[in-house]
Scaffold this motif. Structure first.
Motif, mmCIF file in Angstrom:
data_model
loop_
_atom_site.group_PDB
_atom_site.id
_atom_site.type_symbol
_atom_site.label_atom_id
_atom_site.label_comp_id
_atom_site.label_asym_id
_atom_site.label_seq_id
_atom_site.Cartn_x
_atom_site.Cartn_y
_atom_site.Cartn_z
ATOM 1 N N UNK A 1 12.403 17.743 10.402
ATOM 2 C CA UNK A 1 13.413 17.107 11.387
ATOM 3 C C UNK A 1 13.343 15.620 11.043
ATOM 4 N N UNK A 2 12.516 14.826 10.398
ATOM 5 C CA UNK A 2 12.581 13.838 10.676
ATOM 6 C C UNK A 2 13.604 13.132 8.811
ATOM 7 N N UNK A 3 12.989 13.781 7.823
ATOM 8 C CA UNK A 3 14.868 13.671 7.103
ATOM 9 C C UNK A 3 16.220 13.985 7.833
ATOM 10 N N UNK A 4 16.454 15.105 8.145
ATOM 11 C CA UNK A 4 17.447 16.029 9.055
ATOM 12 C C UNK A 4 17.992 14.828 10.147
ATOM 13 N N UNK A 63 11.942 2.917 12.055
ATOM 14 C CA UNK A 63 13.011 2.389 12.077
ATOM 15 C C UNK A 63 13.259 1.305 11.028
ATOM 16 N N UNK A 64 12.780 1.419 9.887
ATOM 17 C CA UNK A 64 12.739 0.038 8.819
ATOM 18 C C UNK A 64 13.172 1.019 7.791
ATOM 19 N N UNK A 65 14.146 0.419 7.271
ATOM 20 C CA UNK A 65 15.266 0.472 5.963
ATOM 21 C C UNK A 65 14.614 0.388 4.818
ATOM 22 N N UNK A 66 13.416 0.197 4.835
ATOM 23 C CA UNK A 66 12.793 -0.557 3.851
ATOM 24 C C UNK A 66 11.417 1.011 3.879
ATOM 25 N N UNK A 67 11.251 1.111 4.830
ATOM 26 C CA UNK A 67 10.108 2.097 5.103
ATOM 27 C C UNK A 67 10.278 3.803 5.013
ATOM 28 N N UNK A 68 12.142 3.566 5.551
ATOM 29 C CA UNK A 68 11.902 4.927 5.745
ATOM 30 C C UNK A 68 12.676 5.460 3.764
ATOM 31 N N UNK A 69 12.705 4.183 3.392
ATOM 32 C CA UNK A 69 13.251 4.741 1.736
ATOM 33 C C UNK A 69 12.105 4.718 1.200
ATOM 34 N N UNK A 70 11.173 3.904 1.509
ATOM 35 C CA UNK A 70 9.598 4.497 0.909
ATOM 36 C C UNK A 70 9.695 5.710 1.433
ATOM 37 N N UNK A 71 9.208 6.185 2.440
ATOM 38 C CA UNK A 71 8.643 7.711 3.202
ATOM 39 C C UNK A 71 9.643 8.330 2.100
ATOM 40 N N UNK A 72 11.283 8.403 1.955
ATOM 41 C CA UNK A 72 12.238 9.498 1.184
ATOM 42 C C UNK A 72 11.949 9.740 0.346
ATOM 43 N N UNK A 73 11.364 8.265 -0.653
ATOM 44 C CA UNK A 73 11.679 8.213 -2.175
ATOM 45 C C UNK A 73 10.434 9.432 -1.798
ATOM 46 N N UNK A 74 9.320 8.656 -1.560
ATOM 47 C CA UNK A 74 8.045 9.912 -1.848
ATOM 48 C C UNK A 74 8.136 11.193 -1.951
ATOM 49 N N UNK A 75 9.428 11.744 -0.537
ATOM 50 C CA UNK A 75 9.581 12.822 -0.335
ATOM 51 C C UNK A 75 9.966 13.584 -1.486
ATOM 52 N N UNK A 76 10.551 12.837 -1.763
ATOM 53 C CA UNK A 76 11.384 13.216 -3.483
ATOM 54 C C UNK A 76 11.040 13.447 -4.943
ATOM 55 N N UNK A 77 9.912 12.672 -4.840
ATOM 56 C CA UNK A 77 8.769 12.546 -6.071
ATOM 57 C C UNK A 77 8.240 14.185 -5.879
ATOM 58 N N UNK A 116 -1.225 11.850 3.807
ATOM 59 C CA UNK A 116 -0.210 11.536 3.057
ATOM 60 C C UNK A 116 1.056 11.939 4.206
ATOM 61 N N UNK A 117 0.787 13.125 4.708
ATOM 62 C CA UNK A 117 1.397 13.586 6.025
ATOM 63 C C UNK A 117 1.725 12.851 7.196
ATOM 64 N N UNK A 118 0.999 11.790 7.735
ATOM 65 C CA UNK A 118 1.103 11.291 8.703
ATOM 66 C C UNK A 118 1.698 9.443 8.380
ATOM 67 N N UNK A 119 1.056 9.280 7.243
ATOM 68 C CA UNK A 119 1.818 8.393 6.214
ATOM 69 C C UNK A 119 3.142 9.026 6.072
ATOM 70 N N UNK A 120 3.852 9.805 5.796
ATOM 71 C CA UNK A 120 5.382 10.377 5.798
ATOM 72 C C UNK A 120 6.203 10.170 7.196
ATOM 73 N N UNK A 165 0.756 -1.289 0.147
ATOM 74 C CA UNK A 165 -0.238 0.227 -0.178
ATOM 75 C C UNK A 165 0.551 1.040 -0.045
ATOM 76 N N UNK A 166 1.717 1.152 0.705
ATOM 77 C CA UNK A 166 3.112 2.318 1.218
ATOM 78 C C UNK A 166 3.759 2.400 -0.764
#
Length: 561
Positions: free
Chosen positions: A515-518, A480-494, A469-473, A439-440
């Motif tokens: 703050x989450x990104x930094x 703490x999951x590298x996979x989920x962190x990657x999805x969040x960062x990739x979504x923000x970048x897109x 979408x904000x809450x999901x990010x 879903x993510x």
């Protein structure tokens, strides 16, 4: 029962009746048996006096007495089937050694009756019953053959017995008897062969015994029972990859015969033929061959029948067939979409629902035309309607389907318009990793390359439902999951690379996201430094997900300025 009375008399050469010479203990046994038989409803023939009387006749040298004992055991066991001990089985196994066909027939029948009981099945084999039964299977007498094979069939339903039967030498005579002209022998033999197909080791023994060509040839048999046993046996044999390869090279008519049997007047034959094709369709060659053999019209018809087992077999089969890209358009042209969408409502079987969704996902994999047809058939709307209330297994399949659909740029406008984001966001809360991840991923893809024409769908869902979408990010950045962190960062970048001022402002002005990104950037930079201290090779760094996460944070921070 007059079977014991006849043993008191014999025939002379001219056909006249003569008095037989019987030992005293034999006369006493016959007399006792006659009394027991008069009150048979109150007598236990498997113990004490009745069993001793029967055993006396068994051990007699008089063939008529042996016949009477065998017939008595056969009749008694027809009406009284229960667990027995060695004392009961031993005289029956002695009778099995006889050279007289009448004794053989009745003894095999009695043993077959007792072999309905699970404990008896084990004990018969433990006491050496297989060897004489195999010998009787090869008798020239059809009745003896029939009863011996029937007994083996019953014994073969017990798991511990199957490997013993497979290694006993029984498979070759069983295969030969499967071609018998007597339909009873055929049924028993093919039933026994079927019972031997429930483990990989036994299936291999069966293949080695030459059973496959016989089973295939009997698919055209007129008897529905024989057809059922053979289709089911072949279905089980086709579970093994090595067997499928052998079938592909040695049985060119198999698929055509199975396709024809999907139109059988017997629902259970239809079902097993369809399941056999399902198993064969695990291989890409068979996926194409089934379509070429005309399987699609039969399958689409079975999807709408009233038998749940048939529907399940058909949808499982088409699911496998739909894996092959060459079949996608042909399946859609054959009219499968509407029945498949209808099966999503099949709440009596989540397995049917899962196969239906999986098939739809396969059909949408590689063609814009197919995806458009999927939308037109109402597949996306139905999935969206059901996804939050179906069992987890179905939810997992639907979320995987959404993830595939969201990859297609041509489909995104329709997905936005269907308000699919309204269900994707709640699904990202799932405790199931597949549902949450799929879903993510779908949500992330919908946030990629957002045009001005569709930005409003992102804006409307920025904070709703369930913090949007904000809450999901935020949740994925802090997971703490590298996979989920990657999805969040990739979504923000897109979202940022869509160059939409309103969307970019939502990210730039949100302290929690920044703050989450930094924080991720700092932690990944620290992890990289530690890796360098540990003298990690450049190749290891390239494969390290931490490096990818750090690179994503740097790209985002550079855009944010």
């Amino acid at each position: 029962m007059g079977i014991c009375c006849s043993c008191l008399k014999g025939r002379s050469g001219d056909g006249s009746q003569t008095q037989l010479l019987l030992a005293e203990n034999e006369r006493e046994a016959i007399s006792a048996l006659l009394q027991y038989l008069e009150n048979r409803s109150d007598v236990d023939f498997f113990s004490n006096g009745p069993l001793r009387a029967l055993s006396t006749l068994v051990y007699s040298e008089n063939i008529d007495l042996q016949r009477s004992a065998a017939l008595a055991f056969a009749e008694i066991t027809e009406k009284d089937v229960r667990e027995v001990n060695r004392d009961v089985l031993e005289p029956i196994l002695i009778l099995l050694q006889s050279t007289d066909s009448e004794v053989q027939r009745a003894a095999c029948g009695a043993l077959g009756n007792l072999a309905v009981n699970t404990e008896n099945k084990i004990l018969i084999v433990e006491m050496g019953g297989l060897e004489p039964l195999i010998r009787q299977m090869m008798s020239t007498n059809i009745e003896v053959q029939c009863n011996a094979v029937g007994c083996i069939t019953n014994l073969a339903t017990q798991d511990d017995n199957k490997s013993k039967i497979a290694k006993s030498g029984a498979l070759i005579p069983l295969t030969k008897l499967a071609k018998s002209k007597d339909i009873r022998v055929q049924r028993n033999a093919t039933g026994a062969l079927l019972n031997m197909t429930h483990s990989g080791e036994n299936r291999q023994e069966l293949v080695n015994a030459g059973a496959v060509p016989v089973l295939v040839s009997l698919l055209s048999n007129d008897d529905a029972d024989v057809q059922y046993y053979c289709t089911t046996a072949l279905s089980n044999i086709a579970v093994d990859e090595a067997n499928r390869k052998k079938l592909a090279s040695t049985e060119p008519k198999l698929v055509g015969q199975l396709v024809n049997l999907m139109d059988s007047p017997s629902p259970r034959v239809q079902c097993q033929a369809t399941l056999a094709l399902r198993n064969l369709a695990s291989d890409s060659g068979y996926q194409v061959e089934i379509v070429r053999a005309g399987g699609l019209p039969h399958l689409v018809q079975l999807l709408t029948c009233n038998h749940q087992h048939l529907v399940l077999a058909a949808v499982a089969c088409i699911r496998n067939i739909s894996i092959h890209p060459l079949n996608e358009a042909l399946i859609i042209e054959a009219g499968f979409l509407k029945p498949l969408v209808s099966l999503l409502d099949y709440t009596d079987s989540e397995e049917i629902q899962c196969h239906a969704v999986s098939t739809l996902r396969n059909l949408a994999a590689s063609s814009e035309k197919n995806r458009t047809a999927l939308l037109a058939a109402g597949a996306v709307d139905k999935c969206k309607e059901l996804v939050l209330k179906v069992p987890l297994s179905v939810q997992s399949e639907i979320s995987a389907c959404f993830a595939i659909l969201a990859l297609a740029d041509d489909l995104k406008p329709k997905l936005y318009e269907s308000h699919i984001i309204d269900v994707l966001i709640p699904l990202t809360f799932s405790e199931n990793g597949e549902v949450c991840g799929n879903s993510a991923a779908a949500l992330a893809n919908l946030c990629s390359r957002v045009s001005n024409d569709h930005k409003q769908y992102i804006l409307n869902n920025w904070s709703q439902p369930d913090e949007g979408i904000y809450g999901f990010l935020i949740r994925f950045l802090q997971s703490g999951s590298a996979t989920f962190e990657h999805i969040a960062l990739w979504t923000i970048l897109q979202l940022l690379e869509s160059n939409n001022l309103e969307i970019n402002s939502l990210i730039k002005e949100n302290e929690s996201i920044l703050s989450g990104i930094k924080n991720l950037s700092a932690s990944q930079q620290q992890a990289q430094s530690q890796s360098q201290l540990n003298q990690q090779t450049s190749e290891d760094q390239f494969d390290d997900p931490k490096v990818e996460l750090f690179n994503l944070t740097q790209q985002i921070l550079q855009i944010l300025g």
